[in-house]
Design a protein around this motif. Structure first.
Motif, mmCIF file in Angstrom:
data_model
loop_
_atom_site.group_PDB
_atom_site.id
_atom_site.type_symbol
_atom_site.label_atom_id
_atom_site.label_comp_id
_atom_site.label_asym_id
_atom_site.label_seq_id
_atom_site.Cartn_x
_atom_site.Cartn_y
_atom_site.Cartn_z
ATOM 1 N N THR A 185 25.206 18.061 -47.106
ATOM 2 C CA THR A 185 25.936 18.135 -48.373
ATOM 3 C C THR A 185 26.033 16.771 -49.053
ATOM 4 O O THR A 185 25.837 16.652 -50.263
ATOM 5 C CB THR A 185 27.345 18.709 -48.142
ATOM 6 N N GLY A 186 26.334 15.725 -48.270
ATOM 7 C CA GLY A 186 26.468 14.396 -48.852
ATOM 8 C C GLY A 186 25.175 13.909 -49.471
ATOM 9 O O GLY A 186 25.174 13.293 -50.545
ATOM 10 N N ARG A 187 24.056 14.189 -48.821
ATOM 11 C CA ARG A 187 22.765 13.745 -49.362
ATOM 12 C C ARG A 187 22.414 14.522 -50.627
ATOM 13 O O ARG A 187 21.831 13.970 -51.567
ATOM 14 C CB ARG A 187 21.672 13.901 -48.299
ATOM 15 N N ALA A 188 22.768 15.815 -50.654
ATOM 16 C CA ALA A 188 22.486 16.619 -51.847
ATOM 17 C C ALA A 188 23.271 16.099 -53.049
ATOM 18 O O ALA A 188 22.738 15.991 -54.160
ATOM 19 C CB ALA A 188 22.823 18.082 -51.586
ATOM 20 N N TYR A 189 24.542 15.757 -52.827
ATOM 21 C CA TYR A 189 25.345 15.240 -53.931
ATOM 22 C C TYR A 189 24.889 13.834 -54.315
ATOM 23 O O TYR A 189 24.855 13.482 -55.498
ATOM 24 C CB TYR A 189 26.824 15.240 -53.571
ATOM 25 N N ALA A 190 24.538 13.025 -53.324
ATOM 26 C CA ALA A 190 24.055 11.672 -53.625
ATOM 27 C C ALA A 190 22.804 11.716 -54.499
ATOM 28 O O ALA A 190 22.617 10.875 -55.384
ATOM 29 C CB ALA A 190 23.766 10.917 -52.334
ATOM 30 N N ALA A 191 21.957 12.715 -54.275
ATOM 31 C CA ALA A 191 20.709 12.811 -55.031
ATOM 32 C C ALA A 191 20.958 13.074 -56.514
ATOM 33 O O ALA A 191 20.162 12.668 -57.362
ATOM 34 C CB ALA A 191 19.831 13.910 -54.452
ATOM 35 N N VAL A 192 22.070 13.753 -56.849
ATOM 36 C CA VAL A 192 22.346 14.049 -58.261
ATOM 37 C C VAL A 192 23.355 13.084 -58.870
ATOM 38 O O VAL A 192 23.463 12.986 -60.089
ATOM 39 C CB VAL A 192 22.838 15.503 -58.444
ATOM 40 N N SER A 193 24.093 12.360 -58.024
ATOM 41 C CA SER A 193 25.133 11.459 -58.533
ATOM 42 C C SER A 193 24.743 9.994 -58.427
ATOM 43 O O SER A 193 25.310 9.142 -59.119
ATOM 44 C CB SER A 193 26.442 11.667 -57.764
ATOM 45 N N GLY A 194 23.817 9.673 -57.520
ATOM 46 C CA GLY A 194 23.465 8.291 -57.267
ATOM 47 C C GLY A 194 24.391 7.589 -56.298
ATOM 48 O O GLY A 194 24.194 6.412 -55.988
ATOM 49 N N ASP A 195 25.404 8.287 -55.784
ATOM 50 C CA ASP A 195 26.379 7.676 -54.879
ATOM 51 C C ASP A 195 25.875 7.785 -53.438
ATOM 52 O O ASP A 195 26.187 8.747 -52.736
ATOM 53 C CB ASP A 195 27.742 8.358 -55.029
ATOM 54 N N TRP A 196 25.130 6.753 -53.010
ATOM 55 C CA TRP A 196 24.534 6.740 -51.678
ATOM 56 C C TRP A 196 25.376 5.934 -50.692
ATOM 57 O O TRP A 196 24.852 5.316 -49.770
ATOM 58 C CB TRP A 196 23.117 6.189 -51.733
ATOM 59 N N ALA A 214 29.535 11.988 -41.062
ATOM 60 C CA ALA A 214 29.506 11.827 -42.508
ATOM 61 C C ALA A 214 30.623 12.659 -43.120
ATOM 62 O O ALA A 214 31.023 13.703 -42.577
ATOM 63 C CB ALA A 214 28.154 12.269 -43.061
ATOM 64 N N ILE A 215 31.164 12.198 -44.248
ATOM 65 C CA ILE A 215 32.211 12.940 -44.934
ATOM 66 C C ILE A 215 31.734 13.278 -46.339
ATOM 67 O O ILE A 215 30.935 12.555 -46.941
ATOM 68 C CB ILE A 215 33.538 12.148 -44.993
ATOM 69 N N ALA A 216 32.217 14.399 -46.854
ATOM 70 C CA ALA A 216 31.832 14.831 -48.194
ATOM 71 C C ALA A 216 32.383 13.868 -49.240
ATOM 72 O O ALA A 216 33.466 13.299 -49.081
ATOM 73 C CB ALA A 216 32.341 16.243 -48.462
ATOM 74 N N HIS A 217 31.651 13.676 -50.313
ATOM 75 C CA HIS A 217 32.158 12.899 -51.437
ATOM 76 C C HIS A 217 33.413 13.574 -52.000
ATOM 77 O O HIS A 217 33.416 14.796 -52.234
ATOM 78 C CB HIS A 217 31.124 12.831 -52.572
ATOM 79 N N GLY A 218 34.433 12.783 -52.257
ATOM 80 C CA GLY A 218 35.625 13.354 -52.872
ATOM 81 C C GLY A 218 35.331 13.971 -54.226
ATOM 82 O O GLY A 218 35.830 15.055 -54.554
ATOM 83 N N MET A 219 34.497 13.302 -55.036
ATOM 84 C CA MET A 219 34.203 13.829 -56.365
ATOM 85 C C MET A 219 33.360 15.095 -56.307
ATOM 86 O O MET A 219 33.348 15.877 -57.269
ATOM 87 C CB MET A 219 33.513 12.759 -57.216
ATOM 88 N N TYR A 220 32.681 15.330 -55.193
ATOM 89 C CA TYR A 220 31.959 16.591 -55.027
ATOM 90 C C TYR A 220 32.939 17.735 -54.786
ATOM 91 O O TYR A 220 32.876 18.778 -55.451
ATOM 92 C CB TYR A 220 30.965 16.488 -53.870
ATOM 93 N N THR A 221 33.868 17.561 -53.849
ATOM 94 C CA THR A 221 34.814 18.642 -53.578
ATOM 95 C C THR A 221 35.724 18.868 -54.788
ATOM 96 O O THR A 221 36.071 20.014 -55.107
ATOM 97 C CB THR A 221 35.649 18.337 -52.327
ATOM 98 N N TYR A 222 36.100 17.791 -55.475
ATOM 99 C CA TYR A 222 36.906 17.907 -56.695
ATOM 100 C C TYR A 222 36.163 18.715 -57.755
ATOM 101 O O TYR A 222 36.723 19.627 -58.391
ATOM 102 C CB TYR A 222 37.212 16.496 -57.182
ATOM 103 N N ALA A 223 34.882 18.401 -57.949
ATOM 104 C CA ALA A 223 34.082 19.142 -58.918
ATOM 105 C C ALA A 223 33.980 20.614 -58.547
ATOM 106 O O ALA A 223 34.053 21.498 -59.418
ATOM 107 C CB ALA A 223 32.681 18.519 -59.017
ATOM 108 N N GLN A 224 33.830 20.905 -57.260
ATOM 109 C CA GLN A 224 33.756 22.297 -56.821
ATOM 110 C C GLN A 224 35.027 23.053 -57.196
ATOM 111 O O GLN A 224 34.985 24.213 -57.612
ATOM 112 C CB GLN A 224 33.564 22.340 -55.297
ATOM 113 N N LEU A 250 31.463 16.580 -42.255
ATOM 114 C CA LEU A 250 30.298 17.441 -42.419
ATOM 115 C C LEU A 250 29.611 17.671 -41.091
ATOM 116 O O LEU A 250 29.373 16.713 -40.343
ATOM 117 C CB LEU A 250 29.323 16.790 -43.412
ATOM 118 N N PRO A 251 29.316 18.953 -40.780
ATOM 119 C CA PRO A 251 29.558 20.160 -41.581
ATOM 120 C C PRO A 251 30.988 20.667 -41.431
ATOM 121 O O PRO A 251 31.657 20.381 -40.436
ATOM 122 C CB PRO A 251 28.559 21.151 -40.994
#
Length: 288
Positions: A185-196, A214-224, A250-251
């Motif tokens: 999940t983190g890599r998928a969000y990093a690919a669209v956000s640039g937050d690596w 690894a932990i999920a991006h906060g802005m990813y869960t917030y966006a969800q 994660l997971p």
């Protein structure tokens, strides 16, 4: 006097994270008086669609309320990676975020973005700072964001906490959507956000920074969460605030509960896998 740094293009986030490995923050007790900005930014349609698909926003109409954060985020990292910035970039934890949508932003808008740091202050586990972002169109501010980051260090038990609203009323609310967040999940969000940021990418890169996985991006869960609330939220006059309580390892499997009131919603994203089931990962309050 404020030092204005005007950029023609977004900073390279991969390079910033790579150089951050050698930087531990300055010894300063004050923030640098610096302001990063870019002008005339046009949102790329393909980038927007990729982001919307990952975060489950519908495509079309106004930009998702969290999307301007992606435009401002590289400038945030530019501020935080400066030699005079007092906190180390790597290991910084995003603990709160506030968004104000003044009016809808469309693909036709050219965006002027400005970012600066504000309010360096103690936290019971270290120090925290706000990164303030403003997005303007033709001289009018259309979106504001404040991202609060915590850097762990010397503890300050006396520091006043920033607490979210009580989630007790949500105990009577039936569970809403259930989401399975996979290891990638983190890599998928990093690919669209640039937050690596390494804490989000893989367990092997998160462990040296104090995270067992690894932990999920906060802005990813917030966006969800905001995408799930979708039609319940207005396009104009929305003020949204999130408190990131416990990292989503994660997971994981998480569920959302939301209470609806006139001109207000209150949501909690909580653990839905194993024990303890009462872990609150994020609390989101929306008003308008």
């Amino acid at each position: 006097m404020t030092k204005d740094i005007v950029l023609e293009q977004a900073p390279d986030l991969r390079r910033i994270y790579a150089t951050a490995l050698r930087r531990r923050g300055s010894s300063s007790e004050t923030l640098p008086d610096v302001r990063y900005s870019r002008a005339g930014i046009r949102v790329d349609v393909d980038d927007l669609v990729a982001y919307a698909n990952v975060c489950r926003f519908p495509v079309g109409g106004a930009l998702p309320p969290t999307y301007p954060h992606l435009v401002a985020f590289p400038l945030q990292m530019g501020v935080m990676s400066g030699d005079e910035f007092p906190l180390p970039l790597l290991g910084a934890v995003h603990v709160e975020n506030r968004i104000e949508v003044v009016r809808p932003i469309t693909l036709d808008d050219r965006l002027d973005v400005a970012v600066w740091a504000s309010d360096l202050r103690p936290h019971r586990r270290g120090r925290q700072v706000d990164l303030v972002s403003e997005v303007s169109v033709l001289g009018d501010v259309v979106w504001r964001g404040t991202s609060t980051y915590l850097s762990r260090g010397t503890e300050h038990p006396e520091a006043p906490p920033s607490e979210p609203p009580s989630t007790a009323p949500l105990e009577r609310v039936a569970a809403g959507p259930l989401w399975r967040l996979g290891e990638g999940t983190g890599r998928a969000y990093a690919a669209v956000s640039g937050d690596w940021n390494p804490i989000h990418v893989h367990a092997l890169t998160a462990r040296p920074l104090g995270f067992p996985s690894a932990i999920a991006h906060g802005m990813y869960t917030y966006a969800q969460v905001l995408a799930s609330l979708g039609p319940k939220l207005p396009e104009v006059g929305l003020t949204s605030r999130v408190w990131f309580r416990k990292p989503v390892r994660l997971p994981s499997t998480v569920r959302l509960r939301t209470a609806f009131e006139p001109s207000r919603t209150l949501s909690v994203l909580e653990n839905a896998q194993g024990e303890p089931s009462e872990i609150e990962h994020a609390v989101v309050a929306n008003t308008w």
